[in-house]
Enzyme design. Structure first.
Site, PDB file in Angstrom:
ATOM      1  N   LYS A  53      10.326  -9.100   9.420  1.00 56.81           N
ATOM      2  CA  LYS A  53      10.253  -7.759   8.828  1.00 56.81           C
ATOM      3  C   LYS A  53       8.868  -7.141   9.025  1.00 56.81           C
ATOM      4  O   LYS A  53       8.744  -5.997   9.459  1.00 56.81           O
ATOM      5  CB  LYS A  53      10.553  -7.841   7.317  1.00 56.81           C
ATOM      6  N   ASN A  54       7.828  -7.922   8.715  1.00 50.03           N
ATOM      7  CA  ASN A  54       6.481  -7.338   8.721  1.00 50.03           C
ATOM      8  C   ASN A  54       5.894  -7.175  10.121  1.00 50.03           C
ATOM      9  O   ASN A  54       4.789  -6.640  10.269  1.00 50.03           O
ATOM     10  CB  ASN A  54       5.542  -8.144   7.816  1.00 50.03           C
ATOM     11  N   ARG A  83       6.318   1.200   1.001  1.00 47.77           N
ATOM     12  CA  ARG A  83       4.916   1.560   1.253  1.00 47.77           C
ATOM     13  C   ARG A  83       4.550   1.464   2.724  1.00 47.77           C
ATOM     14  O   ARG A  83       3.660   2.170   3.195  1.00 47.77           O
ATOM     15  CB  ARG A  83       3.970   0.613   0.517  1.00 47.77           C
ATOM     16  N   CYS A  89       2.520  -0.612  -6.985  1.00 50.35           N
ATOM     17  CA  CYS A  89       3.882  -1.140  -6.938  1.00 50.35           C
ATOM     18  C   CYS A  89       3.926  -2.396  -7.791  1.00 50.35           C
ATOM     19  O   CYS A  89       2.933  -2.747  -8.425  1.00 50.35           O
ATOM     20  CB  CYS A  89       4.326  -1.414  -5.513  1.00 50.35           C
ATOM     21  N   ARG A 112      -2.599  -1.712  -4.773  1.00 47.87           N
ATOM     22  CA  ARG A 112      -2.429  -1.542  -3.331  1.00 47.87           C
ATOM     23  C   ARG A 112      -2.872  -0.174  -2.801  1.00 47.87           C
ATOM     24  O   ARG A 112      -2.062   0.597  -2.274  1.00 47.87           O
ATOM     25  CB  ARG A 112      -0.979  -1.835  -2.944  1.00 47.87           C
ATOM     26  N   ASP A 142       2.868 -14.134   0.418  1.00 50.54           N
ATOM     27  CA  ASP A 142       4.310 -13.893   0.471  1.00 50.54           C
ATOM     28  C   ASP A 142       5.136 -15.174   0.305  1.00 50.54           C
ATOM     29  O   ASP A 142       6.366 -15.120   0.268  1.00 50.54           O
ATOM     30  CB  ASP A 142       4.694 -13.211   1.801  1.00 50.54           C
ATOM     31  N   ILE A 178      -4.791 -12.444  -3.555  1.00 49.12           N
ATOM     32  CA  ILE A 178      -4.566 -11.221  -2.751  1.00 49.12           C
ATOM     33  C   ILE A 178      -4.115 -10.042  -3.623  1.00 49.12           C
ATOM     34  O   ILE A 178      -4.649  -8.945  -3.518  1.00 49.12           O
ATOM     35  CB  ILE A 178      -3.522 -11.482  -1.630  1.00 49.12           C
ATOM     36  N   ARG A 219      15.788  -6.162   1.133  1.00 53.30           N
ATOM     37  CA  ARG A 219      14.705  -5.523   1.876  1.00 53.30           C
ATOM     38  C   ARG A 219      14.185  -6.452   2.960  1.00 53.30           C
ATOM     39  O   ARG A 219      13.667  -5.972   3.975  1.00 53.30           O
ATOM     40  CB  ARG A 219      13.540  -5.196   0.932  1.00 53.30           C
TER      41      ARG A 219
END
Ligand code: EPU
Length: 425
Positions: A22-23, A92, A116, A121, A310, A332, A404
């Protein structure tokens, strides 16, 4: 709305094929805005987030079609340079269109993303970087209006903290700038390497791939891209932890073991057998049922190649089943413990002190199913892991969060032998 129901307590066995990341897909899709023509992206996961960015690009005039896992994107006719609030508030990563739009059109208007579920962020590093390249950024009515006359001018950009999407946004701007841009303390995530490979196939000149210093020699024009999205290391890590947490045994295929250096060592430290092959990882936790159980392991989230934020929630779920006390240190994001209250509903013993959570394991069969609520993407996947390992039934509401970022999750878990299905809430 739908919820996910899991009848837990069954070890998972078998193979699971990992989808495209995804990223990586999000910045690579956004980068097709850089130049008109037909771009070919392979191994693109069909997720809520990839659909959202494509919908945003459609509003700008982009046309696309999907053939299996390939996306063909034609960005020849751009009629808008705006990312509206409705899009940015749902995702985002919509801010990733800023760099390519500025490089191609010299202007972009983007709704400023608010905070969020996982933290504030801000996007100040993105904006400071664009300003260094000569862009004027004004904030008006919740929108950032960015403009530049002519081409951007190469500059030296330094990030206080390595930011993944800021590095990506600035890279996609710098490739068409005049002169040399140096990004110092750049993020080194594999997804950035994938973007660099794409930009190079388009004709960009970039050095320093995989390091924290990227040097971009601007070019006057680019060609359409042809590239495959890398495997999703976070999805791979999630399934590895899920198989381990249930005391199962299996193989995660079509992935890159070298993208998961920290997780694989932490799994080994917990006593789990992990074997790295080319493009696949074998995992065996069957001995946990009969032997001492999972050892306690501490983690501290860090930019790549450190332990990924993540995968923090998922590892915490595993540690709720260890035989000792482990510490999870989240460096983070300031609010990434939303899963804790939900895991507690399943019997987990966790105490939070600032950015640290102290997790007292209850042993491999220590959790019991309960109704829980998904709050963000990775928090949701930790609840799935806990539900798979817990005895009894777990109902996870708001599973749109999971959709998502996890392609075919129910199907993949069922193939591993899990008892899992969707129901209307
Ligand atoms: N930061 C700033 N200012 C900025 C940018 C970042 O202060 O302008 C701070 C952030 O608040 C955070 C740190 O820098 O404390 C690092 O954030 P980063 O910018 O790297 O995060 P991101 O680019 O917004 C990406 C992923 C996230 C992942 C983080 C960290 C995408 C689309 N998103 O976000 O993925 O958690 O990097 O690895 O690539 C997810 O997939 O669930 C997800 C949240």
């Amino acid at each position: 709305m739908e919820k996910l129901v899991i009848e837990g307590g069954k070890p998972l066995y078998g193979d699971v094929k990992i989808s495209g990341a995804k990223n990586a897909a999000l910045p690579l899709i956004a980068a097709t805005l850089l130049v008109g023509g037909r771009h070919h992206l392979k191994n693109v996961p069909d997720l809520r987030d990839t659909r959202t960015i494509l919908r945003l690009m459609e509003t700008m005039g982009v046309v696309w079609q999907r053939n299996g896992d390939e996306l063909i994107i034609d960005s020849s006719d751009l009629k808008s340079h705006e990312a509206p609030y409705e899009m940015v508030k749902t995702m985002r990563a919509s801010v990733l269109v800023l760099g390519p739009l500025l490089a191609r059109l010299g202007k972009a208007k983007i709704s400023l993303p608010g905070g969020c579920a996982i933290g504030a962020r801000p996007i100040n590093y993105h904006l400071l970087g664009f300003e260094k390249l000569g862009v004027t950024c004004n904030l008006e009515n919740g929108y950032v209006e960015a403009v530049i006359e002519g081409r951007m001018k190469g500059a030296v950009i330094y990030f206080d903290i390595p930011s993944v999407t800021a590095t990506e946004n600035l890279l996609t701007a710098a490739v068409l700038a005049e002169g040399t841009t140096t990004i110092k303390n750049a993020a080194r995530e594999p997804e950035i390497g994938n973007l660099i490979d794409m930009l190079i196939t388009m004709g960009a000149r970039i050095e320093g791939r995989g390091t924290d210093k990227l040097v971009v020699e601007g070019v006057a024009s680019l060609n359409p891209a042809q590239i495959a999205i890398i495997p999703d290391r976070i999805e791979a890590g999630t399934y590895l932890i899920a198989i381990a947490a249930t005391g199962g045994k299996g193989k995660v295929t079509h992935c890159k073991p070298e993208h998961l250096p920290a997780l694989l060592e932490k799994l080994r430290a917990a006593g789990i057998i992990v074997t790295e092959n080319e493009n696949e990882i074998e995992i065996d936790a069957t001995h946990m049922q009969s032997e001492a159980g999972f050892k306690e392991v501490d983690i501290t989230t860090m930019p790549y190649p450190g332990y990924a934020t993540d995968l923090q929630a998922q590892f915490m779920a595993l540690m709720t089943m260890s035989n000792g006390v482990s510490v999870v240190n989240e460096t983070i994001f300031e609010n990434r413990f939303m899963h804790v209250a939900e895991l507690q509903r399943m019997g987990a013993d966790i105490r939070i002190n600032g950015s640290r959570a102290s997790v007292k394991g209850r042993g491999i069969n220590g959790l019991a199913g309960a109704p829980v609520m998904a709050t963000d993407l990775r928090a949701s996947s930790s609840l799935v892991i806990a539900g798979l390992a817990a005895s009894g039934r777990t109902d996870i509401s708001r599973i749109y969060h999971l959709e998502r970022g996890y392609e075919f999750m129910v199907e993949k878990l069922r193939k591993l032998g899990a008892s899992v299905w969707k129901e209307k809430e």
